[in-house]
Design a protein around this motif. Structure first.
Motif, PDB file in Angstrom:
ATOM      1  N   PRO A  77       0.782  -1.268  -0.096  1.00 33.04           N
ATOM      2  CA  PRO A  77      -0.121   0.045  -0.015  1.00 33.04           C
ATOM      3  C   PRO A  77       0.982   1.257   0.059  1.00 33.04           C
ATOM      4  O   PRO A  77       0.230   2.478  -0.317  1.00 33.04           O
ATOM      5  CB  PRO A  77      -0.767  -0.200   1.365  1.00 33.04           C
ATOM      6  N   LEU A  78       2.059   1.308   0.357  1.00 29.18           N
ATOM      7  CA  LEU A  78       2.998   2.133   0.579  1.00 29.18           C
ATOM      8  C   LEU A  78       4.006   2.335  -0.490  1.00 29.18           C
ATOM      9  O   LEU A  78       4.330   1.291  -1.057  1.00 29.18           O
ATOM     10  CB  LEU A  78       3.652   2.298   1.857  1.00 29.18           C
TER      11      LEU A  78
ATOM     12  N   SER B  32      -6.494  -3.156   3.541  1.00 26.00           N
ATOM     13  CA  SER B  32      -6.626  -4.012   4.780  1.00 26.00           C
ATOM     14  C   SER B  32      -5.768  -5.134   4.936  1.00 26.00           C
ATOM     15  O   SER B  32      -5.344  -5.782   3.989  1.00 26.00           O
ATOM     16  CB  SER B  32      -7.957  -4.474   4.885  1.00 26.00           C
ATOM     17  N   LEU B  33      -5.337  -5.480   6.264  1.00 25.41           N
ATOM     18  CA  LEU B  33      -4.533  -6.458   6.559  1.00 25.41           C
ATOM     19  C   LEU B  33      -5.465  -7.334   7.583  1.00 25.41           C
ATOM     20  O   LEU B  33      -5.859  -6.592   8.508  1.00 25.41           O
ATOM     21  CB  LEU B  33      -3.195  -6.062   7.182  1.00 25.41           C
ATOM     22  N   TYR B  34      -5.431  -8.613   7.351  1.00 20.78           N
ATOM     23  CA  TYR B  34      -6.303  -9.403   8.293  1.00 20.78           C
ATOM     24  C   TYR B  34      -5.416 -10.532   8.792  1.00 20.78           C
ATOM     25  O   TYR B  34      -4.682 -11.129   8.100  1.00 20.78           O
ATOM     26  CB  TYR B  34      -7.428 -10.239   7.552  1.00 20.78           C
TER      27      TYR B  34
ATOM     28  N   ALA C 292      -0.355 -12.084  10.273  1.00 19.22           N
ATOM     29  CA  ALA C 292      -0.954 -11.802   9.145  1.00 19.22           C
ATOM     30  C   ALA C 292      -1.320 -12.711   8.262  1.00 19.22           C
ATOM     31  O   ALA C 292      -0.473 -13.401   8.050  1.00 19.22           O
ATOM     32  CB  ALA C 292      -0.182 -10.763   8.276  1.00 19.22           C
ATOM     33  N   VAL C 293      -2.607 -12.930   7.833  1.00 16.01           N
ATOM     34  CA  VAL C 293      -3.122 -14.104   7.141  1.00 16.01           C
ATOM     35  C   VAL C 293      -3.490 -13.782   5.814  1.00 16.01           C
ATOM     36  O   VAL C 293      -3.122 -14.367   4.667  1.00 16.01           O
ATOM     37  CB  VAL C 293      -4.304 -14.849   7.877  1.00 16.01           C
ATOM     38  N   GLY C 294      -4.208 -12.591   5.348  1.00 21.72           N
ATOM     39  CA  GLY C 294      -4.487 -12.234   4.254  1.00 21.72           C
ATOM     40  C   GLY C 294      -4.688 -10.752   4.168  1.00 21.72           C
ATOM     41  O   GLY C 294      -4.425  -9.927   5.054  1.00 21.72           O
ATOM     42  N   ALA C 295      -4.600 -10.099   2.925  1.00 24.80           N
ATOM     43  CA  ALA C 295      -4.682  -8.755   2.658  1.00 24.80           C
ATOM     44  C   ALA C 295      -5.878  -8.437   1.581  1.00 24.80           C
ATOM     45  O   ALA C 295      -5.891  -9.255   0.667  1.00 24.80           O
ATOM     46  CB  ALA C 295      -3.261  -8.247   2.307  1.00 24.80           C
ATOM     47  N   GLY C 296      -6.060  -7.171   1.686  1.00 26.97           N
ATOM     48  CA  GLY C 296      -6.931  -6.532   0.815  1.00 26.97           C
ATOM     49  C   GLY C 296      -6.593  -5.127   0.441  1.00 26.97           C
ATOM     50  O   GLY C 296      -6.085  -4.300   1.097  1.00 26.97           O
ATOM     51  N   GLY C 297      -6.954  -4.792  -1.029  1.00 26.09           N
ATOM     52  CA  GLY C 297      -6.514  -3.428  -1.578  1.00 26.09           C
ATOM     53  C   GLY C 297      -7.916  -2.506  -1.688  1.00 26.09           C
ATOM     54  O   GLY C 297      -9.027  -3.183  -1.112  1.00 26.09           O
TER      55      GLY C 297
ATOM     56  N   PRO D 264     -14.085  -8.848  -6.668  1.00 23.99           N
ATOM     57  CA  PRO D 264     -14.211  -8.033  -7.742  1.00 23.99           C
ATOM     58  C   PRO D 264     -12.961  -7.337  -8.041  1.00 23.99           C
ATOM     59  O   PRO D 264     -13.026  -6.589  -8.923  1.00 23.99           O
ATOM     60  CB  PRO D 264     -15.312  -7.359  -7.169  1.00 23.99           C
ATOM     61  N   CYS D 265     -12.031  -7.244  -7.281  1.00 23.21           N
ATOM     62  CA  CYS D 265     -10.783  -6.802  -7.696  1.00 23.21           C
ATOM     63  C   CYS D 265     -10.033  -7.232  -9.057  1.00 23.21           C
ATOM     64  O   CYS D 265     -10.411  -8.187  -9.507  1.00 23.21           O
ATOM     65  CB  CYS D 265      -9.695  -6.612  -6.499  1.00 23.21           C
ATOM     66  N   ARG D 266      -8.970  -6.627  -9.758  1.00 22.88           N
ATOM     67  CA  ARG D 266      -8.361  -6.725 -10.772  1.00 22.88           C
ATOM     68  C   ARG D 266      -7.653  -8.275 -10.704  1.00 22.88           C
ATOM     69  O   ARG D 266      -7.856  -8.774 -11.867  1.00 22.88           O
ATOM     70  CB  ARG D 266      -7.524  -5.837 -11.294  1.00 22.88           C
TER      71      ARG D 266
END
Length: 401
Positions: free
Chosen positions: A110-111, A223-225, A232-237, A288-290
């Motif tokens: 994200p950065l 998001s970081l889940y 950390a298990v999963g991530a979202g944009g 639905p992300c790319r």
């Protein structure tokens, strides 16, 4: 739009037999787990991941704590956190000193070097989120302002100062982001200079998500889940719906009877995370992300799991602590106003016969609870009104009617 995953679409490949054998051998090295995994590979020496019984939170805690006391952390290059549990049975977490940050940012960035990140996660000897955010920012070349938690009394003053420093991104867990968004909306404070929000947490707080979307309209939310035991298990944009995450490459995810199981594949992992029962429930979907890669949509928690101010607790553990007091006959831990700024954990107790019920007695029970539970003590220090004890007549009859 989010669609359910068709059975003919591939998920992440199963770990190889060699990888599974290595994971099993590592877990067997813990004396408390040796019996659990004994004889699984039989005469052939071959075992499938699905043949291994899931690992519970209590089993993981007992194995890690015993291992740490016998010198497990020596020579392993790890960071040790105490993330909950009681003084007698703490819940430790052991992770590499880089906190798996290099692996996380392979899948989730994200950065960038042009960002200045305001880290609003509260530093704590019991909570690693602040350290993890700093590590992730360093891996991505961003500059960091490791500010820590903001308090309402000086929030607006500091926002003006920080915006003048060129801040482009902020990081926080759910309580921080929810409170910041609420106060900005209430006071009319603009944060149009904010480009990125790094949201660390379980990701199911829809109220906070709605507030953040209104308060930070120019920001892209990442998001970081995970949890402190599974890391950390999963991530979202920004294009992923809130509560939908893509598993990180070094974490193998299964969903069994609705529950998310986590296996850490990286060979540097000291913690024997092998089909670990996360306590979270969910389903595989197409995001639905790319990327259109299979993802997980969180749906809730198991009955024993309490998600409270960015942390997770065992309901039974809290109740057992209360029941251990001579003055308490029975107890129940319930969440009140979940997802709202007034969210609080309410311990409802039925006193033993002859015990005087008044606010002083309730406060004494509360202090005993906070003094013996590591995680709740941390939260109460940050938000004293969020943990309360209430004496209830006929508790069992009311709760189980």
């Amino acid at each position: 739009m989010v669609v359910q995953l068709s059975e003919d679409l591939p998920l992440a490949p199963e770990p190889t037999a060699r990888t599974v054998r290595g994971l099993l051998d590592r877990a067997r090295a813990f004396p408390e787990l040796a019996d659990k995994y004994r004889g699984l590979d039989g005469r052939t020496g071959h075992v499938e991941l699905g043949d291994i019984p899931p690992l519970t939170a209590d089993e993981l805690r007992a194995a890690l704590w015993s291992g740490i006391r016998s010198g497990l952390a020596i020579g392993t290059g790890t960071s040790l956190y105490f993330v909950g549990g009681t003084g007698a049975r703490p819940s430790p977490a052991l992770v590499p000193t880089d906190l798996f940050a290099p692996l996380i940012v392979r899948d989730w960035r994200p950065l960038g070097p042009q960002d200045i990140l305001l880290n609003l996660c509260q530093p704590s000897r019991l909570w690693p989120v602040h350290d993890l955010v700093n590590a992730l920012a360093r891996e991505q070349g961003a500059s960091i302002i490791p500010f820590g938690g903001l308090h309402s009394g000086n929030l607006l003053q500091w926002l003006d100062v920080l915006s003048g420093c060129g801040v482009t991104a902020l990081a926080g867990d759910t309580p921080v982001i929810r409170e910041l968004a609420r106060l900005c909306l209430h006071t009319g404070q603009s944060m149009d200079w904010l480009r990125t929000v790094v949201w660390v947490g379980s990701g199911r707080d829809t109220t906070a998500a709605e507030l953040a979307a209104r308060a930070f309209p120019s920001a892209r939310i990442w998001s970081l889940y995970g949890s402190v035991d599974a890391w950390a298990v999963g991530a979202g944009g920004p294009e992923c719906p809130r509560g939908v995450f893509h598993p990180l490459a070094h974490q193998h995810i299964e969903i069994v009877d609705g529950e998310i199981l986590v296996t850490t594949l990286d060979e540097r992992a000291v913690s024997p995370l092998l089909r670990y029962r996360s306590g979270d429930t969910g389903e595989f979907i197409i995001c639905p992300c790319r990327s259109h890669a299979p993802a997980i949509r969180l749906s809730g928690h198991l009955e024993d799991v309490l998600s409270f101010r960015g942390a997770r607790f065992s309901r039974a553990e809290i109740v057992d602590l209360a029941r251990s007091l001579d003055d308490v006959d029975d107890a129940e831990a319930v969440m009140v106003d979940s997802g709202l700024p007034t969210e609080r954990l309410q311990l409802r107790v039925r006193m033993a016969a002859g015990v005087l019920v008044d606010r002083y007695q309730n406060e004494w029970i509360r202090e005993c609870l906070l003094g013996n539970h590591l995680g709740l003590g941390r939260i109460a220090a940050e938000a004293p009104e969020s943990v309360e004890v209430v004496a209830v007549a006929g508790l069992l009859e009311q709760l189980h009617a």
